[in-house]
Design an enzyme around this catalytic site. Structure first.
Site, short mmCIF file in Angstrom:
data_model
loop_
_atom_site.label_atom_id
_atom_site.label_comp_id
_atom_site.label_asym_id
_atom_site.label_seq_id
_atom_site.Cartn_x
_atom_site.Cartn_y
_atom_site.Cartn_z
N ARG A 1 0.83 -1.21 0.00
CA ARG A 1 0.00 0.00 0.00
C ARG A 1 0.86 1.26 0.00
O ARG A 1 0.53 2.25 -0.66
CB ARG A 1 -0.93 -0.02 1.21
CG ARG A 1 -1.88 1.17 1.28
CD ARG A 1 -2.98 0.98 2.31
NE ARG A 1 -3.76 2.20 2.49
CZ ARG A 1 -3.70 2.98 3.57
NH1 ARG A 1 -2.91 2.66 4.59
NH2 ARG A 1 -4.43 4.08 3.64
N HIS B 1 0.44 4.02 -2.86
CA HIS B 1 0.00 5.38 -2.58
C HIS B 1 1.09 6.41 -2.86
O HIS B 1 0.79 7.55 -3.22
CB HIS B 1 -0.48 5.50 -1.13
CG HIS B 1 -1.86 4.98 -0.92
ND1 HIS B 1 -2.84 5.67 -0.25
CD2 HIS B 1 -2.44 3.80 -1.30
CE1 HIS B 1 -3.96 4.97 -0.24
NE2 HIS B 1 -3.74 3.82 -0.85
N TRP C 1 -10.58 -8.48 2.16
CA TRP C 1 -11.23 -8.86 0.91
C TRP C 1 -11.24 -10.37 0.68
O TRP C 1 -12.15 -10.90 0.06
CB TRP C 1 -10.52 -8.20 -0.26
CG TRP C 1 -10.71 -6.74 -0.40
CD1 TRP C 1 -11.67 -6.09 -1.12
CD2 TRP C 1 -9.89 -5.69 0.17
NE1 TRP C 1 -11.51 -4.72 -1.04
CE2 TRP C 1 -10.42 -4.45 -0.26
CE3 TRP C 1 -8.75 -5.69 0.98
CZ2 TRP C 1 -9.87 -3.23 0.10
CZ3 TRP C 1 -8.19 -4.47 1.34
CH2 TRP C 1 -8.75 -3.26 0.92
#
Length: 315
Positions: A36, A40, A185
């Site tokens: 991540r 990002h 998820w």
């Protein structure tokens, strides 16, 4: 932590692998948050303004460091600080991107093309002067297909690449105290696979009844899972769904396409001598094509790493 010889990026990879196990943090692994961080740090690039991208490591300074979209990424940066301190020759921007691709491979995913050479902003003022306003460039999980295409199209990604990159949701989880959303998820959120796409195609998702933002939920193998509106948009939009179906049926294809798309993502906005991979990425972004559909600049050839997921990352 001991230092490695300057330029020994394989040694840095080993150090990243050595700190991935983090008992007490999420699912016991820093791997997903490293991915991540790389995402990002890179995903705010714009082909229009030619600002943003992984170069500079601007997230060390406001306003990026306090952007709600980046909430929780201070954990990843903190986990990596011992490596940075032991190897002062290594830039933050190279470390963040290298940690992301190393984590993907360590969690069972493909090897991703990566080149060093990123530089760091020396001050917040330098970052602000060069980077400009990059707010609101990351995806909003509450929105749909048009928003997704707008965000990724700004970086020069095709529908195929958008869906492939979305497969990173096979890793990690949302945190209510960061994004407002909550849950993972897939069943095993520290193993890179195509399960995310298989789950998207199942008729099991129902709106969650809770006080938080709108999201979907289901229970699989005794594990509560979730999907965001942006996830479900990939099966609600017919052009995106084609690629969801392909990746659900063929993990090798997903790994190949993800490696190319993620390699392109972390290269965008990096200024270095335009040779090899760097030049191909810029051409791919300008044309809005996947790397393996972009002719190599100068000789008309195809992507130099399109042959499979285990090619050497340094080209």
């Amino acid at each position: 932590m001991s230092a490695v010889k300057e330029g020994n990026f394989d040694g840095i990879r080993e150090q990243v692998r050595g700190i991935m196990k983090q008992p007490g943090y999420d699912d016991g692994s820093a791997g997903p948050v490293f991915v991540r961080l790389a995402w990002h740090a890179s995903g705010n690039f714009s082909l229009v303004e030619h600002t943003g991208g992984s170069n500079g490591a601007g997230m060390r300074f406001p306003p990026e460091s306090v952007d709600p979209a980046n909430a929780g990424l201070h954990h990843a940066i903190s986990f990596l600080l011992p490596i940075q301190a032991a190897n002062p020759w290594l830039t933050h921007s190279d470390l963040w991107t290298l940690a992301g691709i190393t984590a993907i491979e360590a969690m069972g995913g493909p090897k991703i093309p990566w080149e060093p050479g990123r530089t760091d902003y020396s001050t917040a003022e330098a970052a602000a002067d060069h980077r400009g306003d990059i707010s609101s460039r990351l995806p909003d999980g509450a929105l749909g297909a048009d928003h997704i295409r707008e965000v990724f199209g700004r970086m020069g990604f095709s529908d195929r690449e958008i869906v492939a990159l979305s497969g990173a949701h096979a890793l990690g989880r949302c945190h209510e105290d960061r994004s407002g959303y909550e849950g993972q998820w897939v069943v095993n959120p520290i193993r890179f696979s195509n399960q995310y796409f298989k789950l998207l195609l199942r008729d099991i998702w129902k709106p969650r009844e809770w006080d938080g933002p709108f999201q979907y939920e289901a229970t699989v193998a005794g594990t509560k899972l979730m999907m965001l509106p942006t996830d479900m948009a990939l099966v609600q939009d017919s052009e995106f769904k084609v690629w969801v179906e392909k990746y659900a049926a063929d993990q090798d294809l997903f790994f190949k396409d993800f490696a190319m798309a993620f390699g392109k993502l972390i290269e965008l906005g990096v200024e270095r001598d335009d040779t090899g991979f760097a030049q191909l990425v810029k051409k791919s972004a300008r044309e809005g094509k996947p790397l393996d559909q972009t002719a190599k600049p100068g000789n008309g050839g195809g992507c130099p790493f399109a042959g499979g997921k285990k090619r050497d990352a340094k080209l």
